[in-house]
Design a protein around this motif. Structure first.
Motif, PDB file in Angstrom:
ATOM      1  N   VAL A  32       0.846  -1.139   0.115  1.00  0.00           N
ATOM      2  CA  VAL A  32       0.076  -0.056  -0.083  1.00  0.00           C
ATOM      3  C   VAL A  32       0.919   1.269   0.160  1.00  0.00           C
ATOM      4  O   VAL A  32       0.668   2.319  -0.699  1.00  0.00           O
ATOM      5  CB  VAL A  32      -0.855  -0.138   1.233  1.00  0.00           C
ATOM      6  N   ILE A  33       1.828   1.198   0.849  1.00  0.00           N
ATOM      7  CA  ILE A  33       2.829   2.494   0.893  1.00  0.00           C
ATOM      8  C   ILE A  33       3.463   2.634  -0.288  1.00  0.00           C
ATOM      9  O   ILE A  33       3.643   3.788  -0.759  1.00  0.00           O
ATOM     10  CB  ILE A  33       3.569   2.134   2.012  1.00  0.00           C
ATOM     11  N   VAL A  36       0.946   3.848  -2.960  1.00  0.00           N
ATOM     12  CA  VAL A  36       0.606   5.583  -2.789  1.00  0.00           C
ATOM     13  C   VAL A  36       1.875   6.197  -3.140  1.00  0.00           C
ATOM     14  O   VAL A  36       1.696   7.382  -3.880  1.00  0.00           O
ATOM     15  CB  VAL A  36       0.237   5.710  -1.343  1.00  0.00           C
ATOM     16  N   THR A 162       2.484  12.836   3.829  1.00  0.00           N
ATOM     17  CA  THR A 162       1.371  11.883   3.446  1.00  0.00           C
ATOM     18  C   THR A 162       1.837  10.284   3.701  1.00  0.00           C
ATOM     19  O   THR A 162       0.976   9.222   4.188  1.00  0.00           O
ATOM     20  CB  THR A 162       0.862  12.047   2.187  1.00  0.00           C
ATOM     21  N   LEU A 163       2.950   9.912   3.168  1.00  0.00           N
ATOM     22  CA  LEU A 163       3.427   8.658   3.415  1.00  0.00           C
ATOM     23  C   LEU A 163       3.672   8.189   4.747  1.00  0.00           C
ATOM     24  O   LEU A 163       3.115   7.023   5.339  1.00  0.00           O
ATOM     25  CB  LEU A 163       4.778   8.479   2.459  1.00  0.00           C
ATOM     26  N   SER A 165       1.943   9.478   7.340  1.00  0.00           N
ATOM     27  CA  SER A 165       0.418   9.196   7.802  1.00  0.00           C
ATOM     28  C   SER A 165      -0.127   7.749   7.404  1.00  0.00           C
ATOM     29  O   SER A 165      -0.815   7.229   8.236  1.00  0.00           O
ATOM     30  CB  SER A 165      -0.326  10.349   7.199  1.00  0.00           C
ATOM     31  N   VAL A 166       0.155   7.568   5.975  1.00  0.00           N
ATOM     32  CA  VAL A 166      -0.312   6.300   5.600  1.00  0.00           C
ATOM     33  C   VAL A 166       0.467   5.107   6.561  1.00  0.00           C
ATOM     34  O   VAL A 166      -0.098   4.163   6.944  1.00  0.00           O
ATOM     35  CB  VAL A 166       0.039   5.875   4.105  1.00  0.00           C
ATOM     36  N   VAL A 170      -1.270   2.193   8.571  1.00  0.00           N
ATOM     37  CA  VAL A 170      -1.038   0.997   8.343  1.00  0.00           C
ATOM     38  C   VAL A 170      -0.559  -0.014   9.754  1.00  0.00           C
ATOM     39  O   VAL A 170      -1.071  -0.852  10.109  1.00  0.00           O
ATOM     40  CB  VAL A 170      -0.240   0.708   7.498  1.00  0.00           C
TER      41      VAL A 170
END
Length: 470
Positions: A32-33, A36, A162-163, A165-166, A170
């Motif tokens: 996912v990371i 993104v 943003t990453l 935060s992701v 996760v």
């Protein structure tokens, strides 16, 4: 090397699930990371191209109008640094234009960290101390006597935020999912292994109990594997319990059979000691009695040794002529038994077995017939063949064996009610030895009635090579 710690099935299931779930969550989170991050970088690439186009449109008199560029750009240019080099007149010194803050940005010296953070797969990504991660793109505007090179450095700090935060989301999902999964799998694995735990607890409890040593284990309905395992264990336990019961009965019967003659011998020895000097005739009678009783003990001990050897014996089977063995054994028994013995079926018949064992079986059955059949009775030994099967029948017209006794006559020390007469000498081991020897040679032994009265012992050789010649 460190040995793995012993774990229960419940603990092993829970541990393996935790490892699998953690690896799956890490793989999913990393995927996912990565997706993104790639999408955001691709978005920056598109934005950088748009910035170059808008920058080219903002040139006035071959000089970029930074204010117009920032106003007309639909993209935030606050953290964007631009360097424009005009090489239109190559003979002259190139003209260089910098956006606000670009000169300070380019003047910053590279650090060890910026040198270490080199991305070979993404050469457009660079790191600058104090500015963070940036995306670099350049473009050349040529034609109409123009040669202008534009370079843009776009800050990726919003993407990094943003990453992060992701990644935080996760990680939180991973922790929450791991906790919930650990709880769920603990409940499920405990339910799956409850049957095994019940079997283990019951087995431990029964192994410590003297009164329940012969009890079987409970058989759960599910899962199927545990039910089949419990059934197999119970079958094994039933065989062990039955063997234990037979061994106890064997020891009890052997002790009883030996105790009786020993008590009689000791009684006569005591009698000789007390009254032998005053009554010399007692000594002779007591010695005769002691001799008889010791002979019975010797016969019993020999039978016990023969039975023990039969339990452990490994036989060597060969093809031989059954008629020859029968005739030799019958001739030996004729000298001992009072009954008339007839042999029928004289044609050579070859069987596969151990010749010595077969002779022993025949001798035991003939001796048993001589004990129970009247002296005037006739014993018939008949050999019959039917294809590859040979049957040896030893019949006598003595008393018949009740049906309830037929299933026990091959048990050790078993003697029917009619056999407990003092006129019948024996210890109840002969037929047990014959049955054991027959089993070792793959010979089936059966007992049937003879009409109008009598009994027939039948030895069936299933693997035989019958040759009826002459």
């Amino acid at each position: 090397m460190r040995q793995p710690k012993n774990r229960t099935t419940f603990q092993a299931i829970r541990l393996n699930f935790t490892i699998i779930f953690t690896l799956f969550a890490i793989f999913t989170g990393a995927s996912v990371i990565t997706m993104v991050g790639v999408n955001l970088v691709h978005q920056e690439q598109t934005q950088s191209a748009e910035l170059l186009k808008s920058l080219n449109r903002s040139f006035i008199d071959d000089k970029p109008d930074w204010n117009q560029w920032r106003r007309n750009s639909s993209i935030n240019t606050q953290n964007t640094y631009v360097k424009v080099t005009d090489q239109t007149h190559s003979k002259e010194r190139p003209k260089i234009f910098y956006s606000k803050g670009t000169e300070q940005f380019l003047a910053a010296k590279p650090t060890k960290l910026s040198q270490m953070l080199h991305f070979p797969f993404f050469p457009a990504l660079i790191y600058n101390r104090g500015y963070g991660l940036l995306y670099y793109r350049s473009g050349i505007r040529t034609g109409a006597r123009k040669n202008i090179r534009s370079e843009i450095w776009m800050s990726l700090n919003p993407i990094v935020s943003t990453l992060l935060s992701v990644m935080l989301v996760v990680l939180c999902v991973l922790i929450i999912g791991l906790a919930l999964g650990w709880f769920v799998i603990s409940v499920v694995s405990k339910r799956l292994t409850s049957s095994l735990q019940m079997l283990q607890t019951t087995a431990q409890r029964q192994s410590r109990s003297v009164t329940k040593i012969e009890s079987l284990l409970p058989v759960p309905d599910s899962p199927v594997e545990v039910r089949e395992l419990a059934t197999s264990f119970n079958n094994l336990l039933a065989a062990i319990i039955e063997n234990n019961r037979r061994e106890k009965a064997f020891i009890s019967n052997a002790s009883h059979e030996l105790r009786t003659p020993i008590a009689a011998i000791r009684g006569h020895v005591s009698l000789v000691k007390r009254r032998g000097q005053q009554h010399p005739e007692i000594v002779s009678r007591s010695l005769d009695f002691i001799d008889d009783e010791s002979a019975k003990m010797q016969s019993l001990v020999n039978s016990l040794l023969a039975l023990s050897r039969a339990d452990k014996e490994i036989v060597q089977k060969d093809h031989f002529d059954l008629n020859s063995v029968v005739n030799e054994t019958v001739e030996e028994q004729r000298a001992i038994l009072a009954q008339t013995i007839n042999v029928a079926g004289a044609s050579p018949t070859t069987v596969l077995a151990n010749q010595t064992n077969v002779a022993q079986i025949i001798s035991i059955i003939l001796d048993n017939a001589g004990k129970y059949a009247p002296k005037t009775a006739t014993i018939d030994v008949i050999i019959a063949t039917d294809g590859s099967k040979t049957t040896l029948s030893i019949r006598n017209n003595g008393p018949s064996i009740p049906d309830e006794d037929k299933q026990h006559i091959f048990d050790r020390f078993y003697r029917g009610d009619h056999a407990h007469s003092n006129q019948v000498i024996g210890n109840g081991l002969g037929l047990s030895i014959a049955s054991q020897l027959a089993a070792l040679n793959d010979i089936k032994i059966t007992v049937t009635d003879v009409i109008p009265h009598g009994v027939s012992f039948n030895l069936i050789f299933s693997d035989s090579d019958s040759n009826n010649t002459k």
